[in-house]
Enzyme design. Structure first.
Site, PDB file in Angstrom:
ATOM      1  N   TYR A   1       0.868  -1.189  -0.099  1.00 48.83           N
ATOM      2  CA  TYR A   1       0.061   0.097  -0.035  1.00 48.83           C
ATOM      3  C   TYR A   1       0.949   1.137  -0.124  1.00 48.83           C
ATOM      4  O   TYR A   1       1.678   1.360   0.911  1.00 48.83           O
ATOM      5  CB  TYR A   1      -0.842   0.038   1.169  1.00 48.83           C
TER       6      TYR A   1
ATOM      7  N   HIS B   1      -4.547   5.195  -3.137  1.00 50.48           N
ATOM      8  CA  HIS B   1      -5.721   6.096  -3.079  1.00 50.48           C
ATOM      9  C   HIS B   1      -5.222   7.331  -3.682  1.00 50.48           C
ATOM     10  O   HIS B   1      -4.167   7.889  -3.246  1.00 50.48           O
ATOM     11  CB  HIS B   1      -6.243   6.186  -1.838  1.00 50.48           C
TER      12      HIS B   1
END
Length: 224
Positions: free
Chosen positions: A116, A157
């Protein structure tokens, strides 16, 4: 330390604003080096993040990324100053937040890990010179080593309005996975986000042949 190799790739992070100019600063490949963050970097990292990102990070976050070895916290350094940062982590797939659970098929990848990317940013005068690509490539090399073959995807994101960041990640083969309404809080206002994913080490999305069509539908919705 890793050495800088010149590239024409533009650099973006998943929260930063757009830069449209080119400033040639490097005189040789040895001008830029990569190293991991350490606790003494905390104040400089805090200043850079406040300058680059509209997101307010808590004090504990800065302490963690400069001292906790679970984070892959990489800095690009020019003349002893930090000019770029990539903050990432590798975690178990069952630790993925609920909004991103659909990245992998839990039945097939129950014991795997995912990467991530929390943040990626570069000083304005060093943008569009391949610095972000260098940072990203270093992390991708790390998660595709033989000892990390259980890592099946890298995700991040990004604000839906950050077109420069989206172009950067798509150029590096990340694909749009999902739309996240009201995901960010920027200056007290809710902003939408996207999840982008890069599959590695044989990983793939759970919906097979439908995946490209869903990606096209999502993109069409925001272009028109």
């Amino acid at each position: 330390m890793l050495r800088y190799s010149n590239s024409k790739d533009s650099n973006r992070d998943n929260h930063d604003t757009t830069s449209s100019y080119f400033s040639p600063l490097f005189t040789s490949a040895a001008d830029l080096q990569l190293r991991f963050l350490c606790p003494s970097d905390l104040d400089q990292v805090k200043e850079l993040c406040k300058e680059w990102f509209p997101i307010q990070y808590p004090e504990a976050w800065y302490r963690d990324i400069t001292s906790d070895p679970r984070f892959y916290s990489l800095a690009a350094v020019y003349q002893s100053k930090l000019v770029g940062l990539l903050i990432a982590e590798v975690k178990q797939s069952d630790a993925i937040n609920k909004e991103d659970k659909g990245i992998l098929d839990g039945r097939m990848y129950s014991n795997c890990t995912v990467g991530y990317i929390l943040s990626l940013g570069v000083c304005s005068s060093f943008r569009r010179q391949g610095v972000a690509s260098l940072l990203l490539d270093s992390f991708l090399n790390h998660v595709t080593q033989s000892e990390n073959q259980t890592c099946k995807a890298i995700y991040l994101h990004v604000l839906t309005m950050n077109s420069a960041a989206i172009r950067f990640y798509e150029k590096h083969y990340f694909r749009l996975h999902s739309f996240l309404p009201y995901y960010y809080s920027v200056d007290g206002k809710c902003k939408d986000g996207f999840t982008y994913v890069l599959y590695i080490n044989g990983g793939h999305p759970p919906w097979g042949l439908l995946y490209p069509f869903l990606e096209t539908i999502l993109k069409y919705s925001f272009i028109h």
